[in-house]
Design an enzyme around this catalytic site. Structure first.
Site, short mmCIF file in Angstrom:
data_model
loop_
_atom_site.label_atom_id
_atom_site.label_comp_id
_atom_site.label_asym_id
_atom_site.label_seq_id
_atom_site.Cartn_x
_atom_site.Cartn_y
_atom_site.Cartn_z
N HIS A 34 0.83 -1.21 0.00
CA HIS A 34 0.00 0.00 0.00
C HIS A 34 0.86 1.25 0.00
O HIS A 34 1.46 1.59 1.02
CB HIS A 34 -0.84 0.08 1.27
CG HIS A 34 -1.98 -0.88 1.31
ND1 HIS A 34 -3.01 -0.75 2.21
CD2 HIS A 34 -2.27 -1.96 0.57
CE1 HIS A 34 -3.88 -1.73 2.02
NE2 HIS A 34 -3.45 -2.48 1.03
N TYR A 36 -9.90 7.82 2.09
CA TYR A 36 -9.66 6.43 2.47
C TYR A 36 -8.22 6.01 2.14
O TYR A 36 -7.69 6.37 1.10
CB TYR A 36 -10.64 5.49 1.73
CG TYR A 36 -10.11 4.09 1.71
CD1 TYR A 36 -10.21 3.28 2.83
CD2 TYR A 36 -9.43 3.61 0.60
CE1 TYR A 36 -9.66 2.02 2.84
CE2 TYR A 36 -8.87 2.34 0.60
CZ TYR A 36 -8.99 1.55 1.73
OH TYR A 36 -8.42 0.31 1.74
N ASP A 78 -7.87 1.10 -4.88
CA ASP A 78 -9.09 0.70 -4.17
C ASP A 78 -10.09 1.85 -4.18
O ASP A 78 -9.79 2.94 -3.69
CB ASP A 78 -8.73 0.32 -2.73
CG ASP A 78 -9.86 -0.37 -2.00
OD1 ASP A 78 -11.00 -0.37 -2.51
OD2 ASP A 78 -9.60 -0.93 -0.90
N HIS A 124 -13.12 1.51 -2.83
CA HIS A 124 -13.79 1.34 -1.53
C HIS A 124 -15.29 1.64 -1.60
O HIS A 124 -15.82 2.39 -0.77
CB HIS A 124 -13.10 2.20 -0.46
CG HIS A 124 -12.86 1.46 0.82
ND1 HIS A 124 -13.60 1.69 1.95
CD2 HIS A 124 -11.99 0.49 1.15
CE1 HIS A 124 -13.19 0.91 2.91
NE2 HIS A 124 -12.20 0.15 2.46
N GLU A 138 -10.54 -1.78 -7.41
CA GLU A 138 -11.17 -2.65 -6.40
C GLU A 138 -12.46 -2.03 -5.89
O GLU A 138 -12.51 -0.81 -5.66
CB GLU A 138 -10.14 -2.79 -5.28
CG GLU A 138 -10.59 -3.54 -4.07
CD GLU A 138 -9.47 -3.57 -3.03
OE1 GLU A 138 -8.27 -3.48 -3.40
OE2 GLU A 138 -9.79 -3.67 -1.85
N GLU A 149 -14.09 -8.25 -0.61
CA GLU A 149 -13.57 -8.28 0.76
C GLU A 149 -14.67 -8.25 1.82
O GLU A 149 -14.42 -8.62 2.95
CB GLU A 149 -12.55 -7.16 0.99
CG GLU A 149 -13.17 -5.77 1.01
CD GLU A 149 -12.13 -4.67 1.21
OE1 GLU A 149 -11.04 -4.77 0.62
OE2 GLU A 149 -12.42 -3.73 1.95
N ARG A 193 -11.89 -11.30 -4.23
CA ARG A 193 -11.04 -10.78 -3.15
C ARG A 193 -11.51 -11.17 -1.75
O ARG A 193 -11.24 -10.49 -0.77
CB ARG A 193 -11.02 -9.25 -3.26
CG ARG A 193 -9.84 -8.76 -4.06
CD ARG A 193 -9.77 -7.25 -4.04
NE ARG A 193 -9.85 -6.67 -2.72
CZ ARG A 193 -8.88 -6.68 -1.83
NH1 ARG A 193 -7.72 -7.24 -2.10
NH2 ARG A 193 -9.06 -6.14 -0.65
N HIS A 203 -7.96 -10.49 0.15
CA HIS A 203 -7.87 -9.38 1.09
C HIS A 203 -6.76 -9.68 2.10
O HIS A 203 -6.68 -10.79 2.64
CB HIS A 203 -9.23 -9.32 1.81
CG HIS A 203 -9.45 -8.16 2.68
ND1 HIS A 203 -10.37 -8.21 3.71
CD2 HIS A 203 -8.92 -6.92 2.71
CE1 HIS A 203 -10.40 -7.04 4.33
NE2 HIS A 203 -9.53 -6.24 3.73
N ASP A 241 -5.98 -5.23 9.37
CA ASP A 241 -6.95 -5.60 10.40
C ASP A 241 -7.24 -7.10 10.38
O ASP A 241 -8.04 -7.58 11.19
CB ASP A 241 -8.24 -4.79 10.27
CG ASP A 241 -8.81 -4.78 8.87
OD1 ASP A 241 -8.42 -3.92 8.07
OD2 ASP A 241 -9.64 -5.66 8.58
N TRP A 258 -18.47 4.12 3.13
CA TRP A 258 -17.08 4.46 3.48
C TRP A 258 -16.11 3.59 2.72
O TRP A 258 -16.29 2.44 2.54
CB TRP A 258 -16.82 4.29 4.98
CG TRP A 258 -15.39 4.63 5.27
CD1 TRP A 258 -14.83 5.87 5.24
CD2 TRP A 258 -14.32 3.72 5.60
NE1 TRP A 258 -13.49 5.79 5.50
CE2 TRP A 258 -13.15 4.49 5.73
CE3 TRP A 258 -14.26 2.33 5.77
CZ2 TRP A 258 -11.91 3.92 6.03
CZ3 TRP A 258 -13.05 1.76 6.08
CH2 TRP A 258 -11.88 2.56 6.21
C1 GCO Z 1 -8.30 -3.21 1.71
C2 GCO Z 1 -9.49 -2.86 2.50
C3 GCO Z 1 -9.26 -2.43 3.89
C4 GCO Z 1 -10.58 -2.28 4.62
C5 GCO Z 1 -10.49 -2.84 5.97
C6 GCO Z 1 -11.80 -2.78 6.70
O1 GCO Z 1 -8.47 -3.31 0.51
O2 GCO Z 1 -7.25 -3.45 2.27
O3 GCO Z 1 -10.35 -2.05 1.77
O4 GCO Z 1 -8.44 -1.31 3.98
O5 GCO Z 1 -10.97 -0.95 4.67
O6 GCO Z 1 -10.05 -4.15 5.87
O7 GCO Z 1 -11.69 -3.45 7.90
MG MG Z 2 -10.37 -2.84 -0.19
#
Ligand code: GCO
Ligand code: MG
Length: 404
Positions: A122, A159, A212, A214, A238, A264, A285, A314, A318, A404
């Site tokens: 990233h 984001y 991404d 999102h 994505e 994801e 994903r 993914h 987290d 979000w």
């Molecule tokens: C990614 C994801 C994460 C999510 C997160 C939510 O592509 O890595 O979008 O950044 O926002 O996993 O818990």
């Molecule tokens: Mg993502």
């Protein structure tokens, strides 16, 4: 190989992780990641109050049967909480199976189909210049694929940039109440091609470029974005639009050749089925720890293989190192592997989770340790108690709730 205990460990070394630890009568232990970001304690309860008691006395080697027992046995099907809990049990049982056989899990899954797993990192920045520096940092380390996100001019937060969702910084201020961000689609659609153009102009086309979205665009806006990014030959965009209305991807597809990656937030093969069988996406994903574990994700990947859809699991920060190791074990074996996300973990996580995976030349390998190859230090885990945290929410400029 009877199961004698099943315990849930909750820890926050930089961010919250929930880990299931299953122990057999011969003292073999297996780990599974049960982290569901922002909703962690619901899975803790699902495991502690419901699944753990059912595991005691079961044969740890009956992985498939245990999966069916927990899935069908709940009567209530699917959903992220249920499927994350089942995933944790499943991965822990694969870990045990590997340790009992003295082999890494990938060997039990048929052995390696490639020398290493291509990962993407990233890169991000508050400005395009800052982003370019970050991309350079990844290329210097040997990465062959980089996801880029940069602050959209005129928006206070974007984001993928700051806070604990980037994996780079730890913000103890993140509270239980979600931060509120403001989103402006037209500012973003204006900016995104400029960003990709700057990246390709500076670094050329010798590496894979990902981005991404999102879930923030409508299908038509996603089609416009895809088209505007075609000159920069993206590896994928994505989650361009929320994926509840899956037929809407047909519209995006009709207008652009930019590849699409989705999944994801999915929790089962049924969430993926329509997109895959209608060839509406290029990469699936779903994550191993939110989609029922290795047993279920393998079925998703096999379905995808029939339709020429490749994998792109993914791998955000987290998801714990246990989840990441589980993903790598599977990635190494599947014929239709595409790419694996690797966001990494904040520094304190390495005190708690001892990993065996290695990185060289843009590829990762899960290592040769029996099982998944991750151990947990429970004393270290206890030094980082759970902290209530929420994911941010998004509103449009007029205050309307947005994705979000
Ligand atoms: C990614 C994801 C994460 C999510 C997160 C939510 O592509 O890595 O979008 O950044 O926002 O996993 O818990
Ligand atoms: Mg993502």
């Amino acid at each position: 190989m009877k199961i004698v205990s099943a315990d849930v460990i909750v820890t926050c070394p930089g961010r919250n992780y929930v880990t299931l630890k299953i122990t057999t009568e011969d003292g073999i232990t297996g780990l599974g990641d049960a982290t569901l970001n922002g909703r962690e304690l619901s899975v803790v309860s699902y495991l502690r109050d419901h699944l753990c008691p059912m595991l005691i006395g079961r044969d740890a080697s009956r992985i498939g049967d245990t999966w069916q027992y927990l899935y069908r046995g709940a009567y209530w099907r699917r959903g992220p909480v249920t499927m994350t809990a089942i995933a944790a049990v499943d991965c822990a049982l694969w870990d045990i199976a590997g340790k009992a056989a003295g082999m890494p899990v990938y060997k039990l899954l048929g052995g390696q189909a490639r020398e290493g797993v291509t990962i993407y990192g990233h890169a991000n920045g508050q400005t395009i210049d800052e982003l370019l520096e970050d991309v350079q940092r990844f290329l210097d380390q040997g990465y062959r694929a980089v996801r880029v996100q940069a602050a959209v001019p005129g928006l206070e937060s974007t984001y993928g940039l700051h806070g604990s969702d980037t994996g780079k910084t730890y913000e103890p201020a993140d509270a239980a109440l979600p931060t509120e961000n403001v989103w402006d689609t037209s500012a973003y659609l204006d900016f995104a091609p400029k960003l990709m153009s700057a990246v390709r102009e500076q670094f050329g086309f010798g590496f894979q470029l990902l981005h991404d979205v999102h879930h923030r665009l409508s299908p038509l806006e996603a089609a416009q974005l895809g088209r505007s990014l075609e000159p920069y030959r993206m590896f994928w965009i994505e989650d361009p639009t929320p994926a509840e209305d899956q037929d809407s991807f047909r519209l995006i597809r009709q207008h652009t050749t930019t590849p699409l990656a989705v999944g994801e937030v999915f929790s089962s093969i049924f969430d993926c089925q329509h997109l895959i069988t209608n060839r509406l996406i290029d990469y699936i994903r779903t994550s191993v720890s939110h989609t029922g574990g290795i047993t279920h994700l393998r079925r998703v990947f096999d379905l995808a293989a029939l339709y020429g859809v490749r994998t792109g699991s993914h791998g955000a920060g987290d998801l714990s190192p246990v989840s990441f190791a589980s993903a790598l074990q599977l990635d190494l074996t599947v014929p239709n592997f595409g790419i694996q996300e690797y966001m990494g973990h904040l520094e304190p996580a390495s005190e708690v989770f001892k990993t065996n995976y290695t990185f060289a030349d843009g590829y990762m390998h899960p290592g040769e340790a029996p099982g998944l190859g991750v151990d947990i230090d429970e004393e270290a885990a206890a030094r980082y108690p759970y902290q209530p945290r929420s994911l941010p929410v998004n509103r449009l400029r007029d205050g309307t709730m947005h994705d979000w």
